[in-house]
Structures are given as structure tokens and as C-alpha cells.
Enzyme design. Sequence first.
Site, PDB file in Angstrom:
ATOM      1  N   ASP A 121       0.910  -1.134  -0.151  1.00 39.53           N
ATOM      2  CA  ASP A 121       0.030  -0.003   0.002  1.00 39.53           C
ATOM      3  C   ASP A 121       0.840   1.281  -0.080  1.00 39.53           C
ATOM      4  O   ASP A 121       0.372   2.531  -0.189  1.00 39.53           O
ATOM      5  CB  ASP A 121      -1.143  -0.137   1.174  1.00 39.53           C
ATOM      6  CG  ASP A 121      -0.411   0.063   2.454  1.00 39.53           C
ATOM      7  OD1 ASP A 121       0.764   0.018   2.615  1.00 39.53           O
ATOM      8  OD2 ASP A 121      -1.333   0.102   3.401  1.00 39.53           O
ATOM      9  N   SER A 122       2.093   1.143  -0.131  1.00 40.94           N
ATOM     10  CA  SER A 122       2.952   2.334  -0.235  1.00 40.94           C
ATOM     11  C   SER A 122       2.924   2.831  -1.556  1.00 40.94           C
ATOM     12  O   SER A 122       3.347   3.798  -1.867  1.00 40.94           O
ATOM     13  CB  SER A 122       4.502   1.697  -0.124  1.00 40.94           C
ATOM     14  OG  SER A 122       4.820   0.575  -0.871  1.00 40.94           O
TER      15      SER A 122
ATOM     16  N   ASP B 127      -1.211  -6.366  -0.191  1.00 47.06           N
ATOM     17  CA  ASP B 127      -1.269  -5.688   1.053  1.00 47.06           C
ATOM     18  C   ASP B 127      -2.595  -5.005   1.365  1.00 47.06           C
ATOM     19  O   ASP B 127      -2.942  -4.453   0.614  1.00 47.06           O
ATOM     20  CB  ASP B 127      -0.305  -4.233   1.009  1.00 47.06           C
ATOM     21  CG  ASP B 127       0.294  -3.993   2.390  1.00 47.06           C
ATOM     22  OD1 ASP B 127       0.077  -4.537   3.523  1.00 47.06           O
ATOM     23  OD2 ASP B 127       1.249  -3.054   2.231  1.00 47.06           O
TER      24      ASP B 127
ATOM     25  N   LYS C 131      -0.847  -9.466   3.169  1.00 50.98           N
ATOM     26  CA  LYS C 131      -0.274  -8.841   4.238  1.00 50.98           C
ATOM     27  C   LYS C 131      -1.381  -7.894   5.098  1.00 50.98           C
ATOM     28  O   LYS C 131      -1.846  -6.978   4.613  1.00 50.98           O
ATOM     29  CB  LYS C 131       1.080  -8.281   3.933  1.00 50.98           C
ATOM     30  CG  LYS C 131       1.730  -7.584   5.207  1.00 50.98           C
ATOM     31  CD  LYS C 131       3.129  -7.066   4.381  1.00 50.98           C
ATOM     32  CE  LYS C 131       3.029  -5.666   3.824  1.00 50.98           C
ATOM     33  NZ  LYS C 131       2.608  -4.631   4.968  1.00 50.98           N
TER      34      LYS C 131
ATOM     35  N   GLU D   3      -1.184  -5.480   8.722  1.00 43.40           N
ATOM     36  CA  GLU D   3      -0.415  -4.955   9.805  1.00 43.40           C
ATOM     37  C   GLU D   3      -0.906  -4.948  11.206  1.00 43.40           C
ATOM     38  O   GLU D   3      -2.207  -4.789  11.239  1.00 43.40           O
ATOM     39  CB  GLU D   3      -0.396  -3.219   9.390  1.00 43.40           C
ATOM     40  CG  GLU D   3       0.501  -2.926   8.028  1.00 43.40           C
ATOM     41  CD  GLU D   3       0.460  -1.422   7.935  1.00 43.40           C
ATOM     42  OE1 GLU D   3       0.245  -0.670   8.959  1.00 43.40           O
ATOM     43  OE2 GLU D   3       1.015  -0.887   6.980  1.00 43.40           O
TER      44      GLU D   3
ATOM     45  N   GLU E  66       9.466  -3.818  10.442  1.00 43.61           N
ATOM     46  CA  GLU E  66       9.836  -2.484   9.911  1.00 43.61           C
ATOM     47  C   GLU E  66      10.177  -1.344  10.805  1.00 43.61           C
ATOM     48  O   GLU E  66       9.598  -1.316  12.089  1.00 43.61           O
ATOM     49  CB  GLU E  66       8.490  -1.957   9.185  1.00 43.61           C
ATOM     50  CG  GLU E  66       8.752  -0.453   8.560  1.00 43.61           C
ATOM     51  CD  GLU E  66       7.951  -0.121   7.446  1.00 43.61           C
ATOM     52  OE1 GLU E  66       6.963  -0.937   7.253  1.00 43.61           O
ATOM     53  OE2 GLU E  66       8.078   1.118   6.994  1.00 43.61           O
TER      54      GLU E  66
HETATM   55  O1  KIV Z   1       3.428  -1.189   1.482  1.00 41.63           O
HETATM   56  C1  KIV Z   1       4.723  -1.338   1.485  1.00 41.63           C
HETATM   57  O2  KIV Z   1       5.175  -1.368   0.612  1.00 41.63           O
HETATM   58  C2  KIV Z   1       5.235  -2.458   2.657  1.00 41.63           C
HETATM   59  C3  KIV Z   1       6.554  -2.782   2.725  1.00 41.63           C
HETATM   60  C4  KIV Z   1       7.323  -1.614   3.207  1.00 41.63           C
HETATM   61  C5  KIV Z   1       6.853  -3.749   3.857  1.00 41.63           C
HETATM   62  O3  KIV Z   1       4.586  -2.511   3.564  1.00 41.63           O
END
Ligand code: KIV
Length: 284
Positions: free
Chosen positions: A43-44, A82, A112, A114, A181
Site C-alpha cells: 500500500d506504499s 497488502d 499482508k 499490519e 519494519e
Molecule cells: O506497503 C509496503 O510497501 C510495505 C513494505 C514496505 C513492507 O508494507
Amino acid sequence: MTTVLDVQRFKDEGRRFAMLTAYDYLSAQVLDEAGIPILLVGDSLGMVVLGYPTTLPVTLDDMIHHAKAVARGSRQALLVGDMPFMSYHASVEQAITSAGRFLQEGGMHAVKLEGGGHVVDITRRLTELGIPVMGHLGLTPQFVHQMGGFKVQGKTEAQAARILADATDLEQAGAFSIVLEGVPNAVATRVTQALRIPTIGIGAGPGTDGQVLVLHDMLGLTTGKAPKFVKRYANLAEEIGKAAQQYAKEVGEGSFPGPEHSYSANGVAPGSKDAKEEVKYGAG
Ligand code: KIV
């Protein structure tokens, strides 16, 4: 194709491994062919592709749109989607629906999430349903307002113990790996040594089983001062700027397009190179 079993084998055999983020067809294709075993549609993308200040505005539809493109570009890598902010927070049912979309529509192989706490129950349920889960602890960007900014976590013994306890709970709930992280090296090493499943670090030092970086950061596509944990392996923003300026210059002076980039008008013999050439974008 890399599977979650391979990722466990990497740890069991002491093989350190790389994960990178990917957000589109082209980067997925290049990274896949380069042999990167895990691609994370992070989600970056909200920050490095869509221009938001945090990851919070990213929606599940945004993520699925990009996941589909990555899946079209990749053949070998394990693909992890994510789960964005508010796509799993309301209930276990909501988490199942969101994660299901990543696999069914987005072509991902895992998701993934969080945090610890209620995410442990979600992890257990998703794993029971055949949806592999990667955990994410330490500096969890979806908690940016709770953390008072993007700050290193786990600096006190109490915080470090919390991270270790959450990691252990996630492992017991069935997570196949955990991203750590923005934590001190010692904390990441301690968690990595305590767990059976692999850890993947970003800003967590060399003691984790794998490492992950945001693609745009490591390629030098993002400019300005990079955080300490980022290593720029290329300087593509500069390269792109130079290429664009050269192109504009050649257009201005009339040297582009030259004869080698132009089609002949009449009298092209059937079967000649010009007659066969397709007029489309992208390399074939
Ligand atoms: O969103 C993302 O790219 C991440 C990574 C930096 C682990 O969560």
C-alpha cells in the site's frame, strides 16, 4: 513458482532472501525475470505512485487494480497483496471478503496485514480458509497517527517485548512470515531467532531472514533525502530527467524522428520489413 513452503525452506536452510514492492505490469515483469522470489503489492503505492502523504487514503479497489497488473507481469514470484487501511479493521468477515478479492480478482497468492491484537484472530481465520498471511510489526504505517509519525518502534524493553509477543502470536495463528519494519537491529534479531517462520526486515538491520525495500526508493525514482535504511541501487529519476530533456531537445531541433524511426510512404514491397511492422506501444 515460489510458494510459502519455499519461503519457509529459505529460513530452514539459512538462505537470506529478497522481497521488493511492485505496483504495475512492467516492473513485475522485470523483477520476476530478475529472479526476485517475492513481490509485494504494497500500500506504499499510495505514497510512491499515487502521491498521497500516507498510505491511509489507499482503497481496496486501488490495490486490486494494481494487483491485477502485477499478476499479469509475473510468472515465478510469490505475490503478496497488502490489505489497505480499513479493509480488515471492522470484522473478521470484512477481512475474509477483502482477502478473498486479492486472491480471486487480484491474482495474489497471499495477503499482508499490519499489527497484532485482533489481527491475530484474522490471521488464524484466513489461514484456516487457505489464504496465506504475512504479518507486519514494528513501524506499521497504517498506525501513523497513533505513533505520532513514521517513528522507529521497539526502543524500550516494554515495546520490544510487545513486538516479540505479537510475532509469536501471529506465528501460532498460522502466519507464514512477518515483516519487521523500523525497529532496532537487536529487536529484529531477537524476534528472528525466537520464531520458526521467516522475518523480512525493512529498516530493521541485517539480523532478519529476508529484506524488503520499496522499489521506487531503491531505484532512486523517489528523490530528496531518503530514510537511513534505504540504499539507492540506481539513480533512475536523474536518468529519466536526462532522457526527457534530450528527447525534447531533439524534437526542438528537428533531429528526432530521423529516417530510422519513420515509415516509408508508397512503394513498400509486400514482405519487406516496413510492411510487416506492427504499430503498437511497448516492446513485443
Ligand atoms: O506497503 C509496503 O510497501 C510495505 C513494505 C514496505 C513492507 O508494507
